[in-house]
Write an enzyme that holds these catalytic residues in place. Structure first.
Site, PDB file in Angstrom:
ATOM      1  N   ASP A 173     -36.287 -10.055  17.602  1.00 30.44           N
ATOM      2  CA  ASP A 173     -36.105 -11.104  18.668  1.00 30.44           C
ATOM      3  C   ASP A 173     -37.691 -11.794  18.915  1.00 30.44           C
ATOM      4  O   ASP A 173     -37.458 -12.693  19.463  1.00 30.44           O
ATOM      5  CB  ASP A 173     -36.099 -10.531  20.114  1.00 30.44           C
ATOM      6  CG  ASP A 173     -37.365  -9.612  20.439  1.00 30.44           C
ATOM      7  OD1 ASP A 173     -37.916  -9.135  19.619  1.00 30.44           O
ATOM      8  OD2 ASP A 173     -37.525  -9.674  21.762  1.00 30.44           O
ATOM      9  N   ASP A 222     -35.964  -3.925  14.671  1.00 32.41           N
ATOM     10  CA  ASP A 222     -37.122  -4.249  15.370  1.00 32.41           C
ATOM     11  C   ASP A 222     -37.327  -3.388  16.574  1.00 32.41           C
ATOM     12  O   ASP A 222     -36.142  -3.143  17.185  1.00 32.41           O
ATOM     13  CB  ASP A 222     -37.631  -5.532  15.733  1.00 32.41           C
ATOM     14  CG  ASP A 222     -39.019  -5.688  16.356  1.00 32.41           C
ATOM     15  OD1 ASP A 222     -39.711  -5.536  15.792  1.00 32.41           O
ATOM     16  OD2 ASP A 222     -38.985  -6.795  17.345  1.00 32.41           O
TER      17      ASP A 222
END
Length: 753
Positions: free
Chosen positions: A636, A437
């Site tokens: 996250d 990500d």
């Protein structure tokens, strides 16, 4: 770091038991079957290396203990550090007892063996010889009872529970040797003269060697739990609580929520909380693996077990007891150490049927030598059967996997890598693609002012102060970055009035009676403001993944304030490290393609998946898996949770959200992508270590049993001495444990900034 406090699945109805009496992988299967048979149990995992069991389900711990006792073993519930200390004390006492038993057995067996070699012992055919050997038989019986009684007790319990284990093999081997020897000593004429030999020394020395090997194994095995002991030792015993204006030292168990605690320089922080007065630097290496202290001030969170370095401060408790980050980490490491990867479950299945198979082989050996062997066939029959029983004990096979998993998971924890289960530990080393990500993973996850480009007649400080004045009333993340930058530089910002947000364009306000605009180039064009030569600089900033915003005052452009989510200093080196070990690195983000590709160029990823909606991230993982890739996902945020769950191995950045951490298999407490490379390296080393252990154990038993049965005798006239078999069996377990402990010294690559 509050997110890390939930880095583990719920522990509700999870019980830990200390198990005594297990001697091999067959015992593990017996205990697990007994626990799984208790109504209400949803899962039970037994760790042979640690001699513990972890059980989940709606069940009374007393019922679990009774089930283990009924299966022929001993058990006690473990609730906290005190129980851990008691378990360690009991294990040390057992270690000392094994050494004493080994010495006693050796004092009887070794003189008999040396006397036999030197030809100093009397013959059984004489009256004096009979008396001597009867006395020797009595001494050996004492050895079997004192030093080997636990083998016979364990074998009897296994028999009562319709099972067989390592104790069965040892009891049958040494027991049959003693009975045959006593029979020959009492009635020497019932066997041919060539078979009149007593094997008391063999029984005694085998007991001595096995006890000595078990003691060495226990000593080495204790080192594998070092990670857990070190984590438990991080928690101080007391805390300094401020109550009614007075500071009191109280036991840690008495600290409650929302209490005020003082921490002085050099002290460990007792529990989790938020600083309300003072500031300091805190060593959080136990949590993140990073050696540099972290500056803490009012409003910052502190974690129990970390070390206060320089200042003194007051903080308010937020998590105590089992809810602290440290307690959660301990539980996560412990759970992972108790879990079994697929390769370990295979070994367990083999071990479960191994002892019965050995008993069948022993019977075949007995019959073969009795019917086909040369004279003295009875002696040959006894020696070969006893040797098969002794050498075949599958201790090493049972230890091969759990001992390596324990050390590997503990080593990972030392680097700030929390592995949830053994399956993730095995899978991490098989990854072919890692998907990252962008926000909060490759980048720092918080917008920051990265460039100030003042127009002629303006300077950076005046430009930033005016921009902060306009944005003070905004809640947009970019606005927060501008205001934070002004505060950091301690710039005073005049008060803005008439604030108005213009969706998709920017904001307008009046500062000191003068209209001010702050936003993108479209806002400037709509207002008829010429940005002049700043347009080229804005384009360059946009190409570098920054968001340029123009500031205009009284219809004249004042400059550009560029905000970006900075790339973490070590992201590029971490990506290069992942690529160096053969992994394809991809990036997935919801950002526009231009920004995504700008970030990709800076860190060097292989593939960019941009403008991906949160709900579609997991679909990208599926696409890669359909191409045959074994995928690791690193994220996250909440929007990463489905992708983390879909991936073969999900890595959660420990500074991220609770949901992401709950969805992941591995949590990286440092927040650095180097943790992914470290986890892969530890996985590969651990699996390689397990394979070495399994290979050694399988080869040992596969080659040892035929040799013990006498396969070499027809060709070379060679038979394996039962005492050598006992020594080999004992040392095989020590070898496996020692090999696993090599993982404790595993050196990883560059750790990054």
């Amino acid at each position: 770091m509050s997110a890390q406090a939930h880095a583990v699945a719920e522990k509700t109805d999870t019980h830990r038991l200390s198990i005594a009496g297990m001697t091999c992988a067959g015992c593990v299967a017996n205990v697990e079957n007994a626990l799984n048979g208790v109504p209400g149990v949803t899962a039970a995992a037994v760790n042979f290396a640690e001699h513990t069991a972890t059980v989940t389900g709606d069940v009374d711990p007393k019922t679990l203990v009774q089930a283990v006792v009924d299966a022929g073993y001993e058990a006690a519930e473990m609730r906290g550090p005190q129980d851990e200390a008691e378990k360690e004390a009991a294990e040390f006492a057992h270690y000392r007892r094994l050494l004493r038993q080994a010495v006693v057995a050796a004092l009887v067996g070794v003189p008999l063996y040396l006397g036999s070699l030197a030809g100093l012992l009397p013959e059984l055919s004489t009256v004096g010889g009979q008396v001597f050997w009867l006395l020797a038989g009595g001494a050996t019986l004492f050895v079997l009872v004192y030093a080997g009684g636990h083998f016979f007790t364990g074998a009897w319990k296994a028999f009562l529970n319709h099972g067989a284990n390592m104790d069965t093999l040892i009891a049958l081997g040494t027991g049959s040797a003693w009975m045959y020897s006593m029979l020959v000593a009492v009635f020497p004429d019932i066997v041919p003269s060539l078979a009149r030999h007593a094997y008391f020394e063999a029984a005694a020395i085998i007991i001595a060697l096995i006890n000595f090997g078990s003691a060495l194994e226990m000593r080495a095995r204790g080192k594998t739990s070092e990670a857990i002991r070190r984590l438990i030792g991080l928690q101080p015993k007391t805390a300094r609580v401020v109550r009614n204006g007075k500071e009191l030292d109280v036991p840690l168990e008495e600290v409650g929520l929302e209490e005020t605690l003082r921490v002085r320089p050099g002290e460990k922080i007792p529990v989790d909380g938020v600083i309300i007065d003072g500031h300091s630097s805190v060593d959080e290496s136990m949590l993140t693996g990073e050696p540099l202290p972290v500056e803490k001030a009012i409003g910052d969170e502190v974690v129990g077990g970390t070390l206060n370095k320089t200042g003194t401060f007051l903080f308010q408790t937020k998590h105590v007891g089992g809810d602290t980050v440290l307690a959660q980490i301990i539980e996560m490491v412990r759970t992972a150490q108790n879990s079994k990867p697929a390769i370990g479950r295979l070994a367990d299945k083999i071990s479960a049927v191994f002892v019965p198979t050995v008993l069948i082989i022993a019977v075949i050996t007995f019959l073969a030598w009795f019917n086909l062997g040369p004279e003295p066939r009875i002696s040959y029959m006894l020696v070969t059967t006893m040797t098969v029983l002794i050498i075949a004990c599958p201790c090493a096979l049972g230890l091969a996997t759990p001992i390596s998993v324990m050390v590997g998971v503990g080593r990972a924890a030392g680097y700030g890598i929390l592995i949830r289960n053994g399956e993730a530990l095995q899978q991490a080393g098989r990854l072919t693609t890692v998907v990252l990500d962008k926000t909060g993973t490759i980048t720092q996850g918080r917008p920051t002012v990265t460039s100030l480009v003042p127009a002629p007649g303006w300077d950076e400080q005046r430009l930033l102060a005016l921009a902060a004045s306009v944005e003070t009333g905004s809640e947009h993340p970019l606005a927060e970055a501008v205001v934070a930058a002004a505060k950091e530089k301690k710039l005073s910002s005049p008060t803005a009035q008439g604030f108005e947000a213009i969706a998709g364009h920017g904001v307008r306000a009046t500062v000191e009676g003068v209209p001010v605009l702050f936003g993108n180039d479209k806002l400037m064009r709509d207002a008829g403001i010429d940005v002049g030569g700043l347009a080229q600089r804005a384009a360059e900033l946009a190409a570098a993944a920054a968001t340029p915003m123009y500031l205009a005052r009284a219809g004249q452009v004042a400059g550009i304030v560029a905000v970006a989510d900075p790339i973490k200093p070590d992201s590029r080196s971490a990506v290069e490290r992942l690529q160096a070990i053969g992994l394809k690195v991809a990036m997935v983000t919801g950002d526009n393609r231009a920004t995504a590709e700008a970030v990709a160029r800076q860190v060097g990823v292989d593939e960019v998946m941009a403008e991906v909606l949160p709900q579609h991230k997991s679909e990208k993982i599926v696409e890669l898996q359909r191409k045959g890739e074994i995928v690791g996902m690193v994220g996250d945020g909440i929007n990463d949770a489905p992708a983390l769950a879909q991936a073969d191995v999900g890595f959660a950045i420990g500074t991220g959200t609770d949901v992401a951490i709950e969805s992941a298999d591995i949590t990286l407490m440092r927040g650095s992508l180097h943790g992914v490379a470290d986890a892969v390296a530890i996985s590969k080393a651990t699996v390689r270590n397990i394979k070495q252990n399994l290979f050694g154990a399988f080869i040992y038993n596969t080659l040892g049993i035929p040799v013990a049965a006498g396969m070499l005798y027809p060709f070379f006239g060679l038979l394996l001495n039962p005492m050598i078999a006992g020594a080999a069996m004992a040392m095989s377990s020590v070898t496996v444990v020692s090999n696993a402990n090599r993982l404790r010294w595993l050196k990883l690559g560059k750790q990054g900034a």
